[in-house]
Write an enzyme that holds these catalytic residues in place. Structure first.
Site, PDB file in Angstrom:
ATOM      1  N   ASN A  80      16.953  12.295  -8.961  1.00  0.00           N
ATOM      2  CA  ASN A  80      17.114  12.014  -7.535  1.00  0.00           C
ATOM      3  C   ASN A  80      17.718  10.624  -7.418  1.00  0.00           C
ATOM      4  O   ASN A  80      17.027   9.629  -7.622  1.00  0.00           O
ATOM      5  CB  ASN A  80      15.738  12.080  -6.856  1.00  0.00           C
ATOM      6  CG  ASN A  80      15.789  11.676  -5.395  1.00  0.00           C
ATOM      7  OD1 ASN A  80      16.871  11.464  -4.836  1.00  0.00           O
ATOM      8  ND2 ASN A  80      14.629  11.548  -4.777  1.00  0.00           N
ATOM      9  N   TRP A  81      18.997  10.598  -7.101  1.00  0.00           N
ATOM     10  CA  TRP A  81      19.693   9.303  -7.051  1.00  0.00           C
ATOM     11  C   TRP A  81      19.362   8.510  -5.787  1.00  0.00           C
ATOM     12  O   TRP A  81      19.740   7.363  -5.657  1.00  0.00           O
ATOM     13  CB  TRP A  81      21.204   9.521  -7.153  1.00  0.00           C
ATOM     14  CG  TRP A  81      21.686   9.772  -8.562  1.00  0.00           C
ATOM     15  CD1 TRP A  81      20.962  10.281  -9.598  1.00  0.00           C
ATOM     16  CD2 TRP A  81      23.003   9.509  -9.077  1.00  0.00           C
ATOM     17  NE1 TRP A  81      21.738  10.345 -10.723  1.00  0.00           N
ATOM     18  CE2 TRP A  81      22.996   9.888 -10.440  1.00  0.00           C
ATOM     19  CE3 TRP A  81      24.174   9.006  -8.523  1.00  0.00           C
ATOM     20  CZ2 TRP A  81      24.126   9.754 -11.247  1.00  0.00           C
ATOM     21  CZ3 TRP A  81      25.304   8.885  -9.323  1.00  0.00           C
ATOM     22  CH2 TRP A  81      25.279   9.257 -10.669  1.00  0.00           C
ATOM     23  N   HIS A 121      10.553  15.068   0.317  1.00  0.00           N
ATOM     24  CA  HIS A 121      10.285  13.869  -0.496  1.00  0.00           C
ATOM     25  C   HIS A 121       9.453  12.894   0.317  1.00  0.00           C
ATOM     26  O   HIS A 121       9.623  12.784   1.537  1.00  0.00           O
ATOM     27  CB  HIS A 121      11.612  13.233  -0.927  1.00  0.00           C
ATOM     28  CG  HIS A 121      11.422  12.167  -1.957  1.00  0.00           C
ATOM     29  ND1 HIS A 121      10.988  10.907  -1.630  1.00  0.00           N
ATOM     30  CD2 HIS A 121      11.563  12.192  -3.296  1.00  0.00           C
ATOM     31  CE1 HIS A 121      10.884  10.201  -2.748  1.00  0.00           C
ATOM     32  NE2 HIS A 121      11.227  10.958  -3.767  1.00  0.00           N
ATOM     33  N   GLU A 172       9.655   9.863   0.716  1.00  0.00           N
ATOM     34  CA  GLU A 172      10.437   8.883   1.487  1.00  0.00           C
ATOM     35  C   GLU A 172      10.948   9.502   2.786  1.00  0.00           C
ATOM     36  O   GLU A 172      11.084   8.805   3.797  1.00  0.00           O
ATOM     37  CB  GLU A 172      11.581   8.334   0.615  1.00  0.00           C
ATOM     38  CG  GLU A 172      11.024   7.396  -0.453  1.00  0.00           C
ATOM     39  CD  GLU A 172      11.845   7.310  -1.728  1.00  0.00           C
ATOM     40  OE1 GLU A 172      13.008   7.745  -1.737  1.00  0.00           O
ATOM     41  OE2 GLU A 172      11.303   6.803  -2.728  1.00  0.00           O
ATOM     42  N   GLU A 176       4.603  14.262  -6.828  1.00  0.00           N
ATOM     43  CA  GLU A 176       5.008  12.860  -6.923  1.00  0.00           C
ATOM     44  C   GLU A 176       3.983  11.994  -6.196  1.00  0.00           C
ATOM     45  O   GLU A 176       4.064  11.837  -4.968  1.00  0.00           O
ATOM     46  CB  GLU A 176       6.378  12.645  -6.278  1.00  0.00           C
ATOM     47  CG  GLU A 176       7.506  13.398  -6.923  1.00  0.00           C
ATOM     48  CD  GLU A 176       8.843  12.719  -6.661  1.00  0.00           C
ATOM     49  OE1 GLU A 176       9.504  12.364  -7.642  1.00  0.00           O
ATOM     50  OE2 GLU A 176       9.212  12.526  -5.500  1.00  0.00           O
ATOM     51  N   GLY A 214       8.632   4.356  -8.026  1.00  0.00           N
ATOM     52  CA  GLY A 214       9.322   3.075  -8.056  1.00  0.00           C
ATOM     53  C   GLY A 214       8.429   1.887  -8.379  1.00  0.00           C
ATOM     54  O   GLY A 214       8.835   0.740  -8.188  1.00  0.00           O
ATOM     55  N   SER A 249       8.013   7.078 -11.574  1.00  0.00           N
ATOM     56  CA  SER A 249       8.131   6.132 -12.693  1.00  0.00           C
ATOM     57  C   SER A 249       8.266   6.811 -14.056  1.00  0.00           C
ATOM     58  O   SER A 249       7.790   6.277 -15.060  1.00  0.00           O
ATOM     59  CB  SER A 249       6.961   5.138 -12.691  1.00  0.00           C
ATOM     60  OG  SER A 249       6.997   4.339 -11.512  1.00  0.00           O
TER      61      SER A 249
HETATM   62  P1  13P Z   1      11.109   6.697  -9.589  1.00  0.00           P
HETATM   63  O1  13P Z   1      11.394   7.525 -10.819  1.00  0.00           O
HETATM   64  O2  13P Z   1      12.155   5.645  -9.347  1.00  0.00           O
HETATM   65  O3  13P Z   1       9.713   6.194  -9.568  1.00  0.00           O
HETATM   66  O4  13P Z   1      11.254   7.697  -8.327  1.00  0.00           O
HETATM   67  C1  13P Z   1      10.602   8.908  -8.345  1.00  0.00           C
HETATM   68  C2  13P Z   1      11.089   9.723  -7.217  1.00  0.00           C
HETATM   69  O5  13P Z   1      10.833   9.436  -6.069  1.00  0.00           O
HETATM   70  C3  13P Z   1      11.929  10.884  -7.527  1.00  0.00           C
HETATM   71  O6  13P Z   1      12.094  11.704  -6.413  1.00  0.00           O
END
Ligand code: 13P
Length: 252
Positions: A12-13, A99, A101, A169, A175, A214
């Site tokens: 996931n960019w 997601h 976010e 997740e 992150g 992560s």
């Molecule tokens: P990270 O791998 O940067 O922690 O992000 C995970 C993520 O949100 C993938 O959708």
């Protein structure tokens, strides 16, 4: 039975990537065949890059291109939004929905996530539905309840192993460099598997459950070896071909 599930390593960019990122994507494409015995690969760049990436990946069996979100409707007066049909037309084969976010920054509810997952299916694509608890919910001991509630409402009826992927997740692990222990992941993925089987029977036993948060080359092998972990949804470490491919190599 779940041991036979072929892992999926999905990148996931997020809001990263310009036309100049094509070189990094091509390095992923070039390395994909070397990890083809380990995992399927999916790269979800920002929507602006889907068409050009998909064009380059055309014909690749081991690496596909996906999207990060879609609108629930097929078309209409929704300025700035993209439908699942448009993303399919651009070359996406899967779409991430729900997601954390999107849930946090855009107030997306479980009902909206389900409508988006249905839109993904309407367009003939695979929905990657994300769930996971916040730090506060974890501290309150609510992890399993939160996951159950999100799954119950976010997943449409009719899920199959070829149209649905679930991504667990934990929000606090995204992150941050923090990850749950392998034991924690095993408990939670086992719980998700039970719920999927209860609702979708035999298909539920084969739906991929990805871990996300992560994931990096140094912890991939340990996480990917956990029962009912069928791959990873990778953020930051999916931006570099070397790291992304190393994570795939970590699959059992
Ligand atoms: P990270 O791998 O940067 O922690 O992000 C995970 C993520 O949100 C993938 O959708």
């Amino acid at each position: 039975m779940t041991d036979a599930i072929r892992p999926l390593i999905a990148g996931n960019w997020k809001m990263n990537g310009l036309k100049s990122s094509l070189a990094e994507f091509e390095a992923m494409l070039a390395g994909a065949s070397d990890v083809a015995d380990k995992a399927d690969l999916l790269v979800c760049p920002p929507a602006t890059l889907i068409a050009s990436f998909a064009e380059r990946a055309r014909g690749s069996k081991s690496l596909r291109v996906g999207a990060q979100d879609c609108h629930a409707k097929p078309s209409g007066a929704h300025t700035g939004d993209l439908s699942a049909e448009m993303l399919a037309d651009a070359g996406a084969s899967a779409i991430i929905v729900g997601h954390s976010e999107r849930r946090a920054n855009h107030g997306e509810t479980d009902v909206e996530v389900r409508q988006k997952a249905e839109a993904v299916w309407r367009a003939g694509l695979t929905a990657i539905v994300c769930i996971g608890e916040t730090q506060h919910q974890r501290d309150q001991g609510q992890t399993l309840d939160i996951c159950r509630g999100q799954l119950n409402i976010s997943l449409p009826d009719g899920a199959r192993s070829d149209n649905l992927v679930v991504a667990y997740e934990p929000v606090w692990a995204i992150g941050t460099g923090l990850t749950p222990t392998a034991w924690d992941v095993e408990q939670i993925h086992g719980f998700i598997r039970e719920l999927l089987i209860a609702r979708f029977k035999g298909e539920g036993a084969r739906i991929r459950i990805l871990y996300g948060g992560s994931v990096k080359p140094s912890n991939a092998a340990e996480l990917m070896a956990v029962a009912n972990v069928n791959g990873a949804l990778v953020g930051g470490a999916s931006l570099k071909a070397a790291d992304f491919l190393a994570i795939a190599r970590g699959c059992p």
